[in-house]
Each structure stands twice: as C-alpha cells, then as structure tokens.
Design an enzyme around this catalytic site. Structure first.
Site, PDB file in Angstrom:
ATOM      1  N   ASP A 127      33.674  52.520 -56.999  1.00 52.93           N
ATOM      2  CA  ASP A 127      32.351  52.984 -56.609  1.00 52.93           C
ATOM      3  C   ASP A 127      32.404  53.440 -55.152  1.00 52.93           C
ATOM      4  O   ASP A 127      32.671  52.631 -54.261  1.00 52.93           O
ATOM      5  CB  ASP A 127      31.330  51.847 -56.780  1.00 52.93           C
ATOM      6  CG  ASP A 127      29.890  52.324 -56.746  1.00 52.93           C
ATOM      7  OD1 ASP A 127      29.620  53.344 -56.090  1.00 52.93           O
ATOM      8  OD2 ASP A 127      29.033  51.658 -57.361  1.00 52.93           O
ATOM      9  N   ARG A 129      29.859  54.823 -53.493  1.00 53.12           N
ATOM     10  CA  ARG A 129      28.523  54.965 -52.925  1.00 53.12           C
ATOM     11  C   ARG A 129      28.314  54.074 -51.703  1.00 53.12           C
ATOM     12  O   ARG A 129      28.776  52.943 -51.649  1.00 53.12           O
ATOM     13  CB  ARG A 129      27.462  54.631 -53.975  1.00 53.12           C
ATOM     14  CG  ARG A 129      27.337  55.659 -55.059  1.00 53.12           C
ATOM     15  CD  ARG A 129      26.361  55.239 -56.136  1.00 53.12           C
ATOM     16  NE  ARG A 129      26.856  54.077 -56.870  1.00 53.12           N
ATOM     17  CZ  ARG A 129      26.189  53.495 -57.863  1.00 53.12           C
ATOM     18  NH1 ARG A 129      25.003  53.973 -58.231  1.00 53.12           N
ATOM     19  NH2 ARG A 129      26.706  52.454 -58.492  1.00 53.12           N
TER      20      ARG A 129
END
Length: 204
Positions: A127, A129
């Site tokens: 991930d 983000r």
C-alpha cells in the site's frame, strides 16, 4: 491551507439529486486534486462522520466486479445523506500505484495472485498511500475530532498519529459479489481489514 466551496447535487445509489457541498484545497503536499464532499453539515458542536475514500475509477465509476469500492462509496453517500458527514475523496488509484499499474495487477490477479501479491510482483509495496493530505484537509476545515467510516486500520492509525481524535469507528458492510470474494478475503487476511465476510450473502 485554503479551501473553495461550491454547492452541487449528486445522483448516486438509490437516491437522486442529493445535495452536497464540494470543497477544493490549495496547499496540499502531493500535488493531487483531492476534494471533500460535505453532506447535511452537522451542528458545529457535533462530531462529524468522515470517510477517507481512495479513488477507484474501475469500481466507483464502472462498478468493477474485482472490488467493493463503488459499493462502499454508495453506502457511505447514502449514510451521510441521512446522517450528515464528509467524504474526503483522495486521488490514490490502486492503493497509490496508479490506474495503468492497477490494470497490470488485474492481469496478475486473473492468473491467481491476490491484490497484494500482484502489486508486489510489479515492484510495489502492499500500500503506497499516504494520508497526510487527508489530515491537512480536515485541519483546513477546522476538524480535529471525528467519527471515521472505514474498515481499514491504516486510516485509523494515520489520523491517530496525526493528532486527529477519532471518537468512533463506523464500519461499512462486506459487499460480496461474484468476482470479489478473493479480493475481500485478501484484505481481511493480509491487510487486517475489519470485514465480516459471512454477514452478507454473496451477490451474483
């Protein structure tokens, strides 16, 4: 940080012409055009319900069978239409890898990899983000105490670590349909998402 607001109406889910205020921001760090959608703005003394929703073109717009993003977004909008709340719509396609790379990951998922394995095979972390701009957006709106609509512990941790007090976590349903069960199971087992996979029957 600065913000600009415009009143619009949305057409989503079972409702049409839902009034909302759309907010743009100046001074965000990553250069992306994140926006906030404000529904039935609550009394200033109430703790607002918010959702940090990462953009998913294939799910939000084209209702892909591979994920539950569009269903989660619709559920959130309908909840906030009734109760009030704010969606931070974050331009973070494919958990940050971008649309074209996500399509490449789709090919690998068709060959048997889960969503995390596919991203790793393409050279990305699970991930990518970063939610620091979401924190800046909340701060620009004067919010440091919220209720958070999510199943993702990373989002909760991001707010807590930034000093945003989360009064309550409100989960979304497990939107199981033909084609996304493997994806959702990977989110639970690998990503520690708080989803009850047996609560909602699979939809064809």
């Amino acid at each position: 940080m600065a913000e600009v607001r415009a009143r619009v109406k949305l057409n989503v889910g079972q409702h049409s012409h839902i009034p909302a205020e759309i907010v743009s921001f100046h001074g965000l760090k990553d250069g992306e055009e994140h926006v906030a959608l404000i529904f039935n703005e609550a009394d200033k003394n109430e703790v607002p319900l918010i959702r940090m929703h990462s953009e998913c073109l294939t799910g939000d717009v084209f209702h892909s069978s591979r994920c539950d993003c569009g269903e989660q977004l619709n559920e959130c909008i309908e909840t906030m239409h009734e109760q009030g709340g704010i969606i931070l719509y974050l331009r973070q396609e494919g958990r940050g890898i971008g649309l074209y790379n996500k399509i490449d990951a789709y090919v690998l998922q068709s060959q048997g990899m889960n969503t995390y394995e596919a991203n790793n095979h393409l050279g990305f972390d699970d991930d990518l983000r970063d939610f620091s701009d979401a924190v800046l957006m909340l701060q620009a709106m004067g919010l440091n105490h919220v209720k958070l609509m999510t199943n993702n512990p990373r989002k909760l941790n991001a707010l807590n670590n930034a000093g945003i007090e989360v009064d309550k976590v409100v989960g979304t349903h497990a939107h199981i349909k033909d084609g996304n069960r493997h994806y959702l199971e990977a989110k639970v087992k690998h990503g520690s998402h708080m989803l009850d996979m047996e609560k909602v029957p699979e939809k064809k």
